[in-house]
Design an enzyme around this catalytic site. Structure first.
Site, short mmCIF file in Angstrom:
data_model
loop_
_atom_site.label_atom_id
_atom_site.label_comp_id
_atom_site.label_asym_id
_atom_site.label_seq_id
_atom_site.Cartn_x
_atom_site.Cartn_y
_atom_site.Cartn_z
N GLY A 11 0.48 -6.10 -5.85
CA GLY A 11 -0.85 -5.72 -5.37
C GLY A 11 -1.33 -4.41 -5.97
O GLY A 11 -2.52 -4.21 -6.24
N ASN A 12 -0.37 -3.50 -6.22
CA ASN A 12 -0.72 -2.22 -6.84
C ASN A 12 -1.10 -2.39 -8.31
O ASN A 12 -1.74 -1.51 -8.89
CB ASN A 12 0.45 -1.24 -6.73
N LYS A 131 6.57 -1.37 5.51
CA LYS A 131 5.73 -1.83 4.41
C LYS A 131 4.49 -0.93 4.25
O LYS A 131 3.61 -0.89 5.11
CB LYS A 131 5.27 -3.27 4.66
N LYS A 217 6.23 -9.29 -0.86
CA LYS A 217 5.88 -10.41 -1.75
C LYS A 217 7.05 -10.81 -2.64
O LYS A 217 7.16 -11.98 -3.04
CB LYS A 217 4.64 -10.09 -2.57
N LYS A 279 12.82 -5.55 -5.08
CA LYS A 279 12.72 -6.42 -6.26
C LYS A 279 14.10 -6.85 -6.74
O LYS A 279 14.32 -8.02 -7.09
CB LYS A 279 11.96 -5.71 -7.38
#
Length: 316
Positions: A11-12, A131, A217, A279
């Site tokens: 999103g960033n 988050k 995500k 990640k």
């Protein structure tokens, strides 16, 4: 059968800095990423696109709160803000893909699936939100907002300022996984599990109810990759390669590492909990269950990374 590749866009990546967060700015950022994704399609891969929504869901939540405070409008729950961003960002990606296919003379269908993701109501993150969402604030701004809204929590994020944090439970199941798989089998490029999916809990009678949370995500993408039997998972981030000793004089970029090497780096605390660690954990989960390769890189290096000329490649 062509290999299925899942590409997770952060999103960033769509909101590169404060002041460049308009829909137009995000649309232009999407177009840049999509060029590389269409390159993959041309090379014969079945592509599924997921995306984050950290900044965008925070924007929507704040707009709702301001509208409630100023005009008395009914507030929009966090879970619905997540659904709104899933549709909005999915639309930008879907249209950009369709347009890029048209420019190149490629006949390919694209579909965005509004995706629910099951979580546990007992997940400990509901009591300890982690988050980051929305805009970056200075410490002074964050402290002022905390006084006005004592129920809010803030954390320092990636050296760029302070952000509000909300619950981020781990995903259990992708509710629409069969629909997504059917579209892939039908030759569609699919945009799915946007923003980590809409968080829902499942009752004993098999009905679902939305809950206020933003699922990471990368974890949702890893789970989706497992459930649709994808071979390759690509996670985009702000750096071209994963590093150990990040920010130190002995910083080292990693072009390839095995699962065992990656686990050792995790034990040595090389990956920050709020940025790279999720990640890496999502990558390990995918590789230990079904995947063959994970690539972590920035959006502009996607094409080179697929040819092993960029990015960090995690392999079994």
């Amino acid at each position: 059968m062509k290999e299925i590749v899942i590409v997770a866009i952060g999103g960033n990546s769509l909101v590169k800095e404060n002041g460049l967060d308009s829909i137009h700015d995000q649309s232009e950022a999407v177009k840049e990423v999509v060029v590389n994704i269409v390159d993959m399609v041309q090379e014969g891969y079945n592509v599924v696109v997921t995306h984050g929504n950290g900044p965008q869901v925070g924007f929507g939540l704040r707009r709702s709160e301001i509208a409630h405070e100023i005009a008395g409008m009914s507030p929009v729950p966090l879970v619905n803000c997540g659904a709104d961003t899933q549709g909005g960002i999915g639309y930008l990606i879907q249209q950009a893909l369709i347009n890029e296919f048209a420019v190149r003379g490629i006949h390919k269908n694209v579909a965005t699936v509004i995706t629910q993701v099951e979580v546990s109501s007992e997940d400990p993150n509901f009591k300890n939100p982690t988050k980051p969402v929305g805009s970056f604030f200075s410490q002074e701004q964050a402290e002022k907002m905390k006084k006005e809204h004592p129920e809010w929590s803030f954390v320092e994020d990636s050296g760029r300022g302070y952000r509000r944090v909300v619950p981020s439970p781990r995903p259990i199941d992708i509710v629409e996984k069969d629909a997504i798989k059917s579209l892939i089998d039908g030759g569609f490029v699919v945009v799915a599990a946007g923003g980590g999916g809409i968080a829902v809990v499942k009752a004993e009678d098999n009905t679902y109810k939305g809950v206020d949370a933003v699922i990471d995500k990368d974890f949702a993408t890893s789970l989706l990759a497992e459930q649709i039997h994808a071979e390759i998972l690509i996670i985009t981030t702000g750096v071209s390669r994963v590093c150990i000793n990040y920010g130190k004089p002995n910083q080292q970029e990693l072009s390839k590492m095995t699962v065992d090497e990656t686990k050792q780096y995790v034990l040595e605390n090389h990956f920050p909990a709020g940025s790279m660690l999720p990640k890496i954990e999502a990558s390990l989960s995918f590789l230990e269950k079904s995947g063959t390769r994970v690539i972590i890189t920035n959006p502009e290096s996607l094409k080179d990374a697929m040819n092993e000329q960029a990015g960090t490649h995690i392999v079994k």
